[in-house]
Write a protein that holds these residues in place. Structure first.
Motif, PDB file in Angstrom:
ATOM      1  N   ASP A  95       0.855  -1.190   0.000  1.00  0.00           N
ATOM      2  CA  ASP A  95       0.000   0.000   0.000  1.00  0.00           C
ATOM      3  C   ASP A  95       0.893   1.244   0.000  1.00  0.00           C
ATOM      4  O   ASP A  95       0.896   2.024   0.963  1.00  0.00           O
ATOM      5  CB  ASP A  95      -0.897  -0.038   1.262  1.00  0.00           C
ATOM      6  CG  ASP A  95      -1.920   1.081   1.282  1.00  0.00           C
ATOM      7  OD1 ASP A  95      -2.157   1.686   0.211  1.00  0.00           O
ATOM      8  OD2 ASP A  95      -2.481   1.365   2.356  1.00  0.00           O
TER       9      ASP A  95
ATOM     10  N   TYR B 213      -3.455   4.301   0.312  1.00  0.00           N
ATOM     11  CA  TYR B 213      -4.869   4.429  -0.087  1.00  0.00           C
ATOM     12  C   TYR B 213      -5.725   3.406   0.663  1.00  0.00           C
ATOM     13  O   TYR B 213      -6.820   3.705   1.125  1.00  0.00           O
ATOM     14  CB  TYR B 213      -5.026   4.193  -1.592  1.00  0.00           C
ATOM     15  CG  TYR B 213      -4.384   5.245  -2.461  1.00  0.00           C
ATOM     16  CD1 TYR B 213      -4.496   6.593  -2.143  1.00  0.00           C
ATOM     17  CD2 TYR B 213      -3.694   4.888  -3.622  1.00  0.00           C
ATOM     18  CE1 TYR B 213      -3.909   7.559  -2.948  1.00  0.00           C
ATOM     19  CE2 TYR B 213      -3.106   5.848  -4.432  1.00  0.00           C
ATOM     20  CZ  TYR B 213      -3.213   7.176  -4.085  1.00  0.00           C
ATOM     21  OH  TYR B 213      -2.639   8.123  -4.878  1.00  0.00           O
ATOM     22  N   ARG B 214      -5.215   2.171   0.731  1.00  0.00           N
ATOM     23  CA  ARG B 214      -5.993   1.119   1.407  1.00  0.00           C
ATOM     24  C   ARG B 214      -6.225   1.484   2.872  1.00  0.00           C
ATOM     25  O   ARG B 214      -7.356   1.374   3.378  1.00  0.00           O
ATOM     26  CB  ARG B 214      -5.245  -0.208   1.309  1.00  0.00           C
ATOM     27  CG  ARG B 214      -5.946  -1.317   2.082  1.00  0.00           C
ATOM     28  CD  ARG B 214      -5.194  -2.622   2.007  1.00  0.00           C
ATOM     29  NE  ARG B 214      -3.879  -2.533   2.614  1.00  0.00           N
ATOM     30  CZ  ARG B 214      -3.007  -3.545   2.643  1.00  0.00           C
ATOM     31  NH1 ARG B 214      -3.308  -4.689   2.060  1.00  0.00           N
ATOM     32  NH2 ARG B 214      -1.832  -3.406   3.220  1.00  0.00           N
TER      33      ARG B 214
ATOM     34  N   TYR C  31     -11.047   6.381  -1.861  1.00  0.00           N
ATOM     35  CA  TYR C  31      -9.717   5.782  -1.625  1.00  0.00           C
ATOM     36  C   TYR C  31      -9.644   4.353  -2.138  1.00  0.00           C
ATOM     37  O   TYR C  31      -8.598   3.935  -2.624  1.00  0.00           O
ATOM     38  CB  TYR C  31      -9.355   5.858  -0.139  1.00  0.00           C
ATOM     39  CG  TYR C  31      -8.851   7.227   0.232  1.00  0.00           C
ATOM     40  CD1 TYR C  31      -7.642   7.700  -0.281  1.00  0.00           C
ATOM     41  CD2 TYR C  31      -9.596   8.062   1.048  1.00  0.00           C
ATOM     42  CE1 TYR C  31      -7.186   8.967   0.031  1.00  0.00           C
ATOM     43  CE2 TYR C  31      -9.145   9.336   1.363  1.00  0.00           C
ATOM     44  CZ  TYR C  31      -7.942   9.782   0.859  1.00  0.00           C
ATOM     45  OH  TYR C  31      -7.500  11.037   1.160  1.00  0.00           O
ATOM     46  N   TRP C  32     -10.745   3.600  -2.040  1.00  0.00           N
ATOM     47  CA  TRP C  32     -10.722   2.233  -2.583  1.00  0.00           C
ATOM     48  C   TRP C  32     -10.485   2.266  -4.096  1.00  0.00           C
ATOM     49  O   TRP C  32      -9.763   1.434  -4.650  1.00  0.00           O
ATOM     50  CB  TRP C  32     -12.028   1.497  -2.283  1.00  0.00           C
ATOM     51  CG  TRP C  32     -12.112   0.870  -0.918  1.00  0.00           C
ATOM     52  CD1 TRP C  32     -13.076   1.064   0.018  1.00  0.00           C
ATOM     53  CD2 TRP C  32     -11.193  -0.070  -0.334  1.00  0.00           C
ATOM     54  NE1 TRP C  32     -12.823   0.323   1.144  1.00  0.00           N
ATOM     55  CE2 TRP C  32     -11.668  -0.397   0.954  1.00  0.00           C
ATOM     56  CE3 TRP C  32     -10.007  -0.664  -0.764  1.00  0.00           C
ATOM     57  CZ2 TRP C  32     -11.015  -1.286   1.809  1.00  0.00           C
ATOM     58  CZ3 TRP C  32      -9.357  -1.551   0.089  1.00  0.00           C
ATOM     59  CH2 TRP C  32      -9.853  -1.858   1.345  1.00  0.00           C
TER      60      TRP C  32
ATOM     61  N   TYR D  91      -6.939   2.801  -4.732  1.00  0.00           N
ATOM     62  CA  TYR D  91      -6.150   1.603  -4.433  1.00  0.00           C
ATOM     63  C   TYR D  91      -6.317   0.565  -5.551  1.00  0.00           C
ATOM     64  O   TYR D  91      -5.352  -0.079  -5.966  1.00  0.00           O
ATOM     65  CB  TYR D  91      -6.596   1.024  -3.082  1.00  0.00           C
ATOM     66  CG  TYR D  91      -5.718  -0.106  -2.599  1.00  0.00           C
ATOM     67  CD1 TYR D  91      -4.335   0.050  -2.534  1.00  0.00           C
ATOM     68  CD2 TYR D  91      -6.251  -1.330  -2.220  1.00  0.00           C
ATOM     69  CE1 TYR D  91      -3.515  -0.980  -2.106  1.00  0.00           C
ATOM     70  CE2 TYR D  91      -5.436  -2.372  -1.795  1.00  0.00           C
ATOM     71  CZ  TYR D  91      -4.073  -2.184  -1.744  1.00  0.00           C
ATOM     72  OH  TYR D  91      -3.252  -3.214  -1.325  1.00  0.00           O
TER      73      TYR D  91
ATOM     74  N   GLU E 123      -4.217   1.457  -8.383  1.00  0.00           N
ATOM     75  CA  GLU E 123      -2.812   1.191  -8.076  1.00  0.00           C
ATOM     76  C   GLU E 123      -2.471  -0.278  -8.354  1.00  0.00           C
ATOM     77  O   GLU E 123      -1.433  -0.578  -8.963  1.00  0.00           O
ATOM     78  CB  GLU E 123      -2.576   1.492  -6.591  1.00  0.00           C
ATOM     79  CG  GLU E 123      -1.143   1.786  -6.243  1.00  0.00           C
ATOM     80  CD  GLU E 123      -1.075   2.390  -4.845  1.00  0.00           C
ATOM     81  OE1 GLU E 123      -0.802   3.596  -4.750  1.00  0.00           O
ATOM     82  OE2 GLU E 123      -1.318   1.666  -3.866  1.00  0.00           O
TER      83      GLU E 123
END
Lengths: 97, 793
Positions: free
Chosen positions: B334, B338-339, B357-358, B361, B364
């Motif tokens: 991470d 974000y996670r 944010y999920w 992630y 990413e």
């Protein structure tokens, strides 16, 4: 020890077959009657890795989550060698008058 | 004083008359002083008392107080002062052995070997001598060379053996040490030192069991036991648990000092800091100093420590993310946190922010799939989309939203939360695109469609799930229910038959399949397809048992009347009405129930008027004598009709008659399960006042059952055309909740608890104090008799 890969002594990219083989090997080695705690740890680790979904879920949301300073302290304590000490050292731990 | 000159404190003290207290007063003051641990004062007062009244009893008291003061000084580490007190005490006019033994014992404990040995010469009892010699041995061991010199030659030899054995054990010469210790006899004052050494040898050979065995034999008050304690603390769980917290802390410190890594004290500091949520910054600063040593000595523990702190940040503030990055660098799974932020915002209930944010992630992971072995990256992304879908769906949950009722009450315009982007449905679809075999996503999507009342989409989603998991019984059952609701009884039967195939012995599934056959049979009767109907009636009978048979027979009889097979119909009516002592695995069907069933079928199928009249008469007769089974069964039929939206000419009048019937039955001795079902049926019939009446009866008769206060409250909540008496409803819900919480968990209880929480939240979504006080959201439940104000039967 929280990491199931470490408990089962497996590489991070081990597949279903390798995980199952290793699990059966360890279960034979640490039967529940003789090693209940170790067996429970192996079983719990296997549950986290048994299939791809479980592995992804573990890595995504659970990896390291149960890690505590207490377990690290415990590990260091276990790894600390039992070094022999002199009588003088032994007496030195007593509170001074 | 008469001169009026100032008097100093010292002078004042000196001038105080020493014999102003009577002997009795003195004794009381002495007792109090001793009791309160003021031994010096007690000693002064006892001296006065003894001077005033030199009786043997007062001498005894004086000796005790001298010893008490000496012990107190020794325990404070003031051994020299203690020895001075003992020296003075030794001049008291008493030369008894008991007194000398006490003095010698205390002197030895203070480490005064020479004077102890002088006193020892005056003792003749070997046991007393032995008791003191062990203390002398301990003192000598502590004082090394000086201690040895003070000992008589006989004891010096044993002390030398112990010292030699210690040196041998330290050098790893265990065998030689064992031989050296052979010289210590069973009567030697150094015997416990031998045990200590044997325990230490075993401990250093990793033979914990033998070490504990030796150390368990040590006298806890003596020096060898105190020296063994830190080692024993490390390996003996029972010993560890038996120590008070302060001793545990001290022993931990001692063992860390003797055997531990230098990292341990720092880690224990960290442990203490992390126990306080607001000390994360300090903890991270402490880690900065610890990390270089940890990397050098135990590098494998660094990721574990990092993981520990990573998840701890969830309990802390976002600023600690920067501190964490400075100390540990970016976490490999991470790198941009974000996670962590997504989970943190989820925890705080900020689902919209978590959604953002999920997504970050997920992107990413999509950008770096090589970080995940095999095809795990796609699955990880699918999991994230699934979680986002669940969050978006959860936001629709009324428990997460302020209720309309409160906004109305306060006169506010409700501010709608912004829609989730992407919405729940899209998230689930995206998840299934990435991992079509993710059962949890299929189930979540299905739940979402059901919760948002989209049965057609739910049906489609269920079929999609079955493509991947064709043996998923719950979904097969659900599909059957959905088809049944939209009147497609043939399809409903098909799905439930598939479910039954998966578990042919499941009684619930057998019963549901029987019901599906019955429904299909009835549909065939309506369309005059009697042969098909008979086939399904027969299969329904084959699959059912007990009381269900009589229901099926009644329906079948109606079918035969319609088909013109009157003889067969009469035969079936007789079978349905007979009471062959059938095994009842469900609630029994009373004759009045059969009559009512036949009457409704005659009316529904528009059969001959004579039949209608006949069954009306039967029903009338049955209704004349109320009974418990009849009340439950009749309300069950009416609830089913009401829920299924089935109407027929005369239904309203029948409902009134049944309600009147159950009113007459109110004083009968209902079983708990009967009352429960009756209340539920009445609720389903929307007969709210009656439901409340029977819930009240249930609550009075079965005060431990949470279902009755719960159903009572529901009967108010569901009656939407009436103002909700919060003062009555909220305490009932709370009582139901506390009663349910006291019960062992099961599916029904958990569902009820969830529903109670939902209603309580809806009634007071912001947990406002004034509402809590007004309507009893907090505090103990007040038990009221719950008489229904609007008892409109």
């Amino acid at each position: 020890m929280d990491d199931p890969h470490v408990v089962l002594d497996l590489a991070a990219d081990a597949d279903d077959e390798a995980i199952r083989r290793r699990y059966l090997e360890l279960v034979r080695q640490f039967a529940p009657e003789h090693h209940p705690e170790k067996f429970a740890a192996i079983r719990a680790a296997y549950e986290r890795l048994r299939d791809r979904n479980a592995r992804v879920r573990y890595r995504l949301l659970e990896a390291g989550r149960k890690e505590t300073i207490e377990s690290i302290v415990e590990e260091i304590t276990c790894r600390s060698s039992r070094r022999r000490v002199s009588l003088k050292t032994l007496l030195s731990i007593l509170p001074k008058p | 004083m008469a001169t009026g000159e100032p008097v100093s404190k010292k002078q004042k003290h000196k001038q105080r008359p020493t014999s102003t207290y009577s002997p009795e007063d003195l004794r009381q003051r002495i007792d109090r002083a001793r009791h309160e641990g003021r031994f010096q004062q007690a000693l002064e007062l006892t001296k006065q008392l003894h001077k005033h009244e030199p009786t043997p009893a007062n001498l005894e008291l004086l000796k005790e107080v001298y010893l008490g003061r000496a012990r107190q000084l020794r325990s404070q580490g003031k051994t020299c002062d203690a020895l001075t007190v003992l020296e003075v005490a030794s001049h008291l006019p008493d030369a008894s052995e008991a007194w000398l033994e006490h003095l010698a014992q205390e002197m030895a404990l203070c480490g005064e070997i020479r004077r102890t040995l002088i006193l020892l010469d005056k003792l003749s009892e070997p046991a007393s001598v032995q008791r003191i010699l062990v203390q002398v041995a301990d003192a000598a061991m502590q004082q090394e060379a000086a201690g040895r010199a003070a000992l008589p030659p006989a004891l010096q030899a044993d002390l030398d053996r112990i010292l030699l054995a210690f040196a041998q054990v330290e050098a790893g010469q265990d065998e030689a040490a064992r031989e050296t210790l052979q010289g210590i006899g069973l009567r030697s004052p150094f015997l416990e030192w031998k045990l200590l050494l044997r325990g230490l040898q075993a401990y250093w050979q990793n033979d914990d069991e033998r070490a504990i065995e030796n150390w368990q034999r040590l006298t806890p008050e003596r020096l060898p036991a105190r020296l063994a304690a830190p080692f024993r603390f490390r390996i003996d769980a029972a010993f560890r648990a038996a120590q008070p917290p302060a001793t545990q802390a001290m022993l931990q410190k001692q063992i860390d000092c003797l055997q531990g890594s230098p990292l341990l004290p720092q880690l224990r500091n960290l442990q203490a800091l992390l126990a306080h949520k607001d000390k994360m910054a300090a903890a991270l600063r402490q880690v900065e100093t610890l990390l270089p040593t940890l990397r050098q000595q135990m590098p494998q523990l660094v990721p574990r420590l990092a993981a520990c702190f990573y998840w701890q940040i969830l309990e802390s503030t976002p600023e600690d993310i920067l501190r964490y990055r400075r100390v540990f660098g970016s976490p490999p799974d991470d790198p941009n946190f974000y996670r962590l932020q997504a989970i943190g915002y989820e925890k705080a209930g900020e689902l919209h922010v978590a959604h953002h944010y999920w997504q970050q992630y997920e992107q990413e992971i999509a950008a770096h799939p090589q970080e995940w072995p095999g095809d795990q990256a796609a699955h990880a992304r699918a999991f994230i989309w699934q979680r986002m879908g669940q969050n978006a769906a959860a936001a629709l949950d009324p428990r997460r939203q302020p209720s309309r009722r409160l906004f109305d009450l306060l006169g506010f315009e409700e501010e709608k939360p912004p829609p989730f982007n992407p919405p729940a449905e899209k998230c689930f679809e995206k998840s299934l695109e990435l991992a079509p075999d993710l059962l949890e996503t299929h189930e979540a999507l299905l739940r979402y469609y059901l919760a948002t009342d989209q049965p057609a989409k739910a049906e489609k989603a269920a079929q999609q799930l079955l493509q991947h998991f064709p043996h998923h019984v719950a979904t097969l059952e659900l599909l059957s229910d959905l088809c049944r609701k939209r009147g497609d009884y043939a399809a409903a039967l098909g799905w439930i038959e598939q479910a039954l195939k998966e578990n042919a012995l499941d009684r619930r599934l057998r019963r549901k399949t029987s019901d599906a056959h019955l429904l299909l049979a009835r549909a065939y009767v309506e369309s005059d397809h009697f042969e098909e109907a008979r086939r399904h009636f027969q299969t329904a009978l084959d699959l059912s048992s007990g009381s269900d048979n009589r229901m099926i027979l009644a329906h079948w009889a109606a079918c035969e009347f319609k088909a013109g097979a009157a003889a067969r119909a009469e035969e079936l009516v007789q079978q349905a009405q007979a009471n062959p002592g059938e095994p009842t695995d469900g609630p029994p069907v009373p004759p009045v129930g059969v009559s009512y069933l036949l009457l409704t079928e005659v009316l529904r199928l528009k059969l001959d008027r004579a039949l209608k009249k006949r069954f009306q008469e039967d029903l009338k007769r049955g209704l004349a004598t109320p009974n418990q089974d009849g009340a439950v069964f009749l309300t069950r039929i009416l609830a089913g009709l009401h829920q299924g939206g089935v109407t027929y000419f005369g239904k309203k009048s029948h409902t009134q008659k049944v309600l009147s019937y159950i009113h007459q039955a109110r004083d009968l001795d209902f079983r708990e399960t009967q009352l429960e079902e009756l209340c539920r049926n009445l609720l389903d019939m929307e007969a709210y006042p009656q439901a409340r009446r029977f819930a009240n009866i249930g609550e009075q008769r079965y005060p431990e059952n949470p279902v009755f206060p719960y159903l009572y409250a529901l009967a108010w909540i569901q009656q939407r055309n009436r103002n909700l008496p919060m003062w009555d409803v909220v305490p009932r819900l709370k009582r139901a909740r506390s009663l349910a919480q006291a019960q062992p968990p099961n599916e029904c209880r958990d569902h009820m608890l969830e529903d109670i929480d939902k209603h309580l939240h809806e009634l007071n979504p912001f947990a406002l104090d004034f509402l809590s006080r007004m309507f009893g959201f907090d505090g103990d439940d007040e038990d009221d008799d719950g008489d229904d104000a609007d008892d409109d039967w």
